[in-house]
Every structure is written in structure tokens, then in C-alpha cells.
Scaffold this motif. Structure first.
Motif, mmCIF file in Angstrom:
data_model
loop_
_atom_site.group_PDB
_atom_site.id
_atom_site.type_symbol
_atom_site.label_atom_id
_atom_site.label_comp_id
_atom_site.label_asym_id
_atom_site.label_seq_id
_atom_site.Cartn_x
_atom_site.Cartn_y
_atom_site.Cartn_z
ATOM 1 N N ASP A 63 0.658 -1.137 -0.086
ATOM 2 C CA ASP A 63 -0.080 -0.152 -0.069
ATOM 3 C C ASP A 63 0.890 1.333 0.119
ATOM 4 O OD1 ASP A 63 -2.554 -1.220 0.140
ATOM 5 O OD2 ASP A 63 -2.080 -1.830 2.392
ATOM 6 N N PHE A 64 2.124 1.191 0.374
ATOM 7 C CA PHE A 64 3.033 2.201 0.566
ATOM 8 C C PHE A 64 4.369 1.866 0.747
ATOM 9 C CE2 PHE A 64 5.165 5.226 3.385
ATOM 10 C CZ PHE A 64 5.085 6.449 2.671
ATOM 11 N N ALA A 65 5.326 2.663 0.148
ATOM 12 C CA ALA A 65 6.655 2.527 0.299
ATOM 13 C C ALA A 65 7.443 3.603 0.338
ATOM 14 C CB ALA A 65 7.101 1.433 -0.838
ATOM 15 N N LEU A 66 8.494 3.575 1.068
ATOM 16 C CA LEU A 66 9.434 4.681 1.219
ATOM 17 C C LEU A 66 11.058 4.244 1.408
ATOM 18 C CD1 LEU A 66 9.013 8.013 3.590
ATOM 19 C CD2 LEU A 66 11.203 6.561 3.425
ATOM 20 N N ASN A 67 11.605 4.636 0.490
ATOM 21 C CA ASN A 67 12.854 4.138 0.382
ATOM 22 C C ASN A 67 14.026 5.242 0.270
ATOM 23 O OD1 ASN A 67 12.775 1.074 0.185
ATOM 24 N ND2 ASN A 67 11.499 1.797 -1.307
ATOM 25 N N ILE A 68 15.155 5.028 1.270
ATOM 26 C CA ILE A 68 16.319 6.041 0.726
ATOM 27 C C ILE A 68 17.582 5.165 0.076
ATOM 28 C CG2 ILE A 68 17.892 7.589 1.704
ATOM 29 C CD1 ILE A 68 15.851 8.296 3.787
ATOM 30 N N ASP A 69 18.022 5.484 -1.046
ATOM 31 C CA ASP A 69 19.217 4.788 -1.648
ATOM 32 C C ASP A 69 20.533 5.810 -1.768
ATOM 33 O OD1 ASP A 69 18.220 2.051 -2.890
ATOM 34 O OD2 ASP A 69 16.522 3.356 -2.950
ATOM 35 N N VAL A 70 21.569 5.200 -1.555
ATOM 36 C CA VAL A 70 22.710 6.021 -1.825
ATOM 37 C C VAL A 70 23.740 5.163 -2.311
ATOM 38 C CG1 VAL A 70 22.164 7.771 0.158
ATOM 39 C CG2 VAL A 70 23.755 5.593 0.527
ATOM 40 N N GLY A 71 24.444 5.575 -3.193
ATOM 41 C CA GLY A 71 25.647 4.792 -3.812
ATOM 42 C C GLY A 71 26.813 5.359 -4.455
ATOM 43 N N ALA A 72 28.044 4.762 -4.745
ATOM 44 C CA ALA A 72 28.977 5.466 -5.377
ATOM 45 C C ALA A 72 29.824 4.543 -6.035
ATOM 46 C CB ALA A 72 29.814 6.376 -4.278
ATOM 47 N N ILE A 73 30.502 4.777 -6.724
ATOM 48 C CA ILE A 73 31.636 4.175 -7.610
ATOM 49 C C ILE A 73 32.868 4.925 -7.841
ATOM 50 C CG2 ILE A 73 30.575 4.389 -9.834
ATOM 51 C CD1 ILE A 73 31.532 1.355 -10.500
ATOM 52 N N ALA A 74 33.932 4.481 -7.483
ATOM 53 C CA ALA A 74 35.196 5.453 -7.842
ATOM 54 C C ALA A 74 36.360 4.445 -8.500
ATOM 55 C CB ALA A 74 35.850 5.575 -6.278
ATOM 56 N N ASN A 75 37.004 5.096 -9.441
ATOM 57 C CA ASN A 75 38.279 4.583 -10.189
ATOM 58 C C ASN A 75 39.275 5.236 -9.984
ATOM 59 O OD1 ASN A 75 39.593 3.356 -12.081
ATOM 60 N ND2 ASN A 75 38.479 4.112 -13.874
ATOM 61 N N ASP A 76 40.217 4.786 -9.209
ATOM 62 C CA ASP A 76 41.492 5.062 -8.891
ATOM 63 C C ASP A 76 42.483 4.591 -9.834
ATOM 64 O OD1 ASP A 76 43.611 6.807 -8.095
ATOM 65 O OD2 ASP A 76 43.729 5.843 -5.899
ATOM 66 N N GLU A 77 42.583 4.873 -11.179
ATOM 67 C CA GLU A 77 43.461 4.256 -12.081
ATOM 68 C C GLU A 77 44.916 4.722 -11.993
ATOM 69 O OE1 GLU A 77 43.759 4.139 -16.945
ATOM 70 O OE2 GLU A 77 41.733 4.608 -16.028
#
Length: 386
Positions: A63-77
């Protein structure tokens, strides 16, 4: 000394090669673990961000949904970060003092390492509020994503200077190697809506997502002597743009099998940078997907039907995604996935994750992304599903 527009063309073109095109990546504790697949099915709250029609893929007790998403991707070449910090400290220590050929050899070696590497960071977060129902399902979202790349391009004049330096007073301002930070910040506020229909005995869903977008492009270009990441204030090098856009989507169900198609960012956009060295492009992305949703296993496959390019010369991108989920008694989930760029601009990425959803109410999902020896990412989700 290189002209400003020459530096812009070289540094920006190189930096963007490690980037995702604007608005391409949606980080999710659930979806990222399945390589970002979800055009045909999957969790309706995450999937609605890439195909609004999937908003109708809810359970009877949702009936109801509440979501918090966080993310990251790093490339230290090529260990870009540590090398640049060490070189910066060394240049500060010897600036204005007598330097030897050994000092010059060290500087040149470090510059050559940096010339072969880059540092990129791609991060995002979103808040979603979903209200599914049989009449029409809706989802309100606020999304923020940021991409920044730092890169150095070695000047031929510096190679000549340092190879035959001898012993003399070192002046850091003599170095003409260019350093730059380049990227964007994207903010989106939108509302996805979808409704299910019955055609010829099949369930068909149609959806749309009108949204407001604010894009701030980043372009900071200096010689290495004047570049200091500690003093870098992105606000001084950003140019703001805003526009409205819209996504469209459709799905069809054949029992436990689903098919879907989505068109994200249907209105193409171009964004200038503050120095004018490069133009960022937001191109429409058409994606098709197939899915299997059983009581225990979910299998999703997505394929971009067209390639997109962040700007001319950056390299085209066309992604295929495959993800699988095993649901253990509605309390825990195991996920795995793989994504592959058909244009070979990016390396393939393995994804995996776990989820916990006690009573199918409290949601906690974690995902990890690994694409090469120097590229790592993660995403996390907290939520309530009532």
C-alpha cells in the motif's frame, strides 16, 4: 604555455572516458546488485526509476513504500590519488630551491604515471515515495547524482625540460602540464504514474514520468603548478542549466514472464561548461528488457537498443545487463549480476548484494560493484514497505 581551449579539449575529453553519461546510472541497494536491470520487472520502487510502467508490479498487500538509496563508484586508475598527493607535496618542498637531475627525474616519472591514470567518482542518492493501487500507481522521487573526474596531461615541453634539467633553481611555474577537474551535478524531481490494462487476455502497463532537471556542469582547468585540490571549490567553476524532461515505459505480463521497454529522457538536451571547452549531452535512451519472476527466483535482462555519447569524442556506450535474485522466505535475498558495454568504452562489471526484509516491511539492502583492479562501488538502501 598551452592555450586554455587546448587544455579544455584534451583534459575534458580524457576525463569523460571514465564517466557515465549524464543521468545514466541509478544507484540502488537492490537494483545495483542486479547490474541495474529492471526494465521488465523487479522491485517496483527502484524499477519505476528506469521504467515507470513497472509501478504496477506490486503485491496485493503493498500500500505504501518509502526508500532512501545512496551509492557511489570510484576508479583510482594507476594510483592516481596517492601519486598526485606525493608529487604535489614534493613540488611545494623544492619550489624556489636548487634541484638536481635526480629531483627532475623523480618529477618526470611521477608525471608519466599520472599521465596514464585518472581519478573518477560517480555518486548518487534518491528518496522515493510510492503509493501503488489498482486504479493508478504513483511514485514521487527526488534524486541527486554527481560525477567528477580529475586527470593530468603531460606537456612535451616538460619532458624536454626535466630530461635535461641538470642542477638549477626549480620554479614550479615553469611546468606546463595541464591538470583538470571535469564533471556534472544532476538534480531531478519527478512523479511517475502507471496503470495496468488488459488486452487480448494479457496484462499491459503503461507509464510516464514527467520530471524537472537541474544540471550543473563542472570545468576546472589549470597548469599543474596552479592546480590544488585542497583549494578547489566546485561552485566557482560550475554553470547551471535547468529543463523539463519525461520518461515513457510499457510492460506486458505472460504469467511469470514479463517484457518491457522504456524511453528515458525523451527530450535531448545540450549543456555548456563554464570555459566552453566541451558540451555535455543528455540523449534519449531506449532500453528493452525481459524478466522471469517466480516465488523464489527472479531473473532480469536489459539491453540498450541505442548507443549514447556524453559528448563528441567521448566514446559511445550501450549496456547489456543481467541480474538474478533468490528470495529466501521473504526475509532475505541474495543477488548477483553482470553488466557489459557493447561498445567497449567501459570494462564489464560484476555486481552482488544481500537484502534483509523482515516481515516484508523493513527493508535493508546492500550491493557491491567491481569492474577492474582499481574500480569499486557500493550502494545501500533503507526503507519501509507497508
Amino acid at each position: 604555455m598551452w592555450a586554455k581551449n587546448q587544455i579544455a579539449g584534451i583534459v575534458a575529453a580524457g576525463a569523460i572516458l571514465g564517466a557515465a553519461p549524464v543521468a545514466a546510472e541509478v544507484f540502488s541497494g537492490r537494483g545495483s546488485a542486479m547490474a541495474g536491470a529492471g526494465v521488465a520487472g523487479g522491485d517496483y520502487t527502484y524499477s519505476a526509476l528506469i521504467n515507470p510502467a513497472t509501478l504496477t508490479n506490486f503485491k496485493e498487500n503493498d500500500d505504501f513504500a518509502l526508500n532512501i538509496d545512496v551509492g557511489a563508484i570510484a576508479n583510482d586508475e594507476n594510483e592516481f590519488f596517492d601519486t598526485s598527493e606525493d608529487l604535489s607535496d614534493f613540488l611545494d618542498d623544492i619550489d624556489g630551491l636548487t634541484a638536481t637531475q635526480d629531483d627532475a627525474n623523480y618529477i618526470l616519472a611521477q608525471l608519466e604515471i599520472l599521465d596514464q591514470g585518472r581519478l573518477t567518482v560517480d555518486a548518487g542518492a534518491q528518496l522515493t515515495i510510492a503509493v501503488p493501487n489498482s486504479l493508478a500507481s504513483g511514485l514521487l522521487f527526488v534524486r541527486q547524482s554527481v560525477f567528477v573526474a580529475t586527470e593530468i596531461r603531460l606537456a612535451d615541453s616538460d619532458v624536454e625540460l626535466l630530461e635535461d634539467f641538470g642542477e638549477q633553481i626549480f620554479d614550479e611555474s615553469d611546468l606546463q602540464t595541464a591538470a583538470g577537474a571535469f564533471g556534472y551535478s544532476l538534480q531531478e524531481i519527478g512523479f511517475a504514474a502507471a496503470r495496468q490494462f488488459t488486452f487480448g487476455g494479457y496484462q499491459v502497463s503503461l507509464g510516464a514520468t514527467p520530471k524537472y532537471q537541474r544540471v550543473e556542469t563542472i570545468e576546472y582547468l589549470e597548469t599543474i603548478a596552479d592546480f590544488d585540490s585542497d583549494d578547489f571549490d566546485a561552485d566557482d567553476y560550475m554553470l547551471e542549466h535547468s529543463n523539463f524532461n519525461i520518461d515513457f515505459g510499457a510492460t506486458i505480463n505472460w504469467g511469470e514472464l514479463q517484457g518491457g521497454v522504456s524511453l528515458r529522457n525523451a527530450i535531448a538536451q545540450d549543456y555548456d561548461t563554464i570555459q566552453g571547452g566541451v558540451k555535455i549531452q543528455l540523449e534519449p535512451q531506449l532500453t528493452a528488457g525481459l524478466g522471469y519472476t517466480g516465488e523464489v527466483f527472479t531473473l532480469l535482462a536489459d539491453l540498450d537498443l541505442n548507443s549514447i555519447e556524453a559528448f563528441e569524442g567521448a566514446g559511445e556506450v550501450q549496456i547489456a545487463r543481467l541480474g538474478m535474485e533468490a528470495d529466501l522466505f521473504d526475509w532475505a535475498q541474495l543477488r548477483i549480476g553482470y553488466r557489459h558495454d557493447l561498445k567497449d568504452t567501459y570494462d564489464g562489471a560484476l555486481t552482488a548484494g544481500i537484502g534483509f526484509s523482515p516481515f516484508d516491511v523493513v527493508q535493508f539492502h546492500l550491493s557491491a560493484i567491481k569492474s577492474s583492479d582499481d574500480t569499486y562501488g557500493a550502494a545501500l538502501q533503507f526503507g519501509l514497505d507497508l
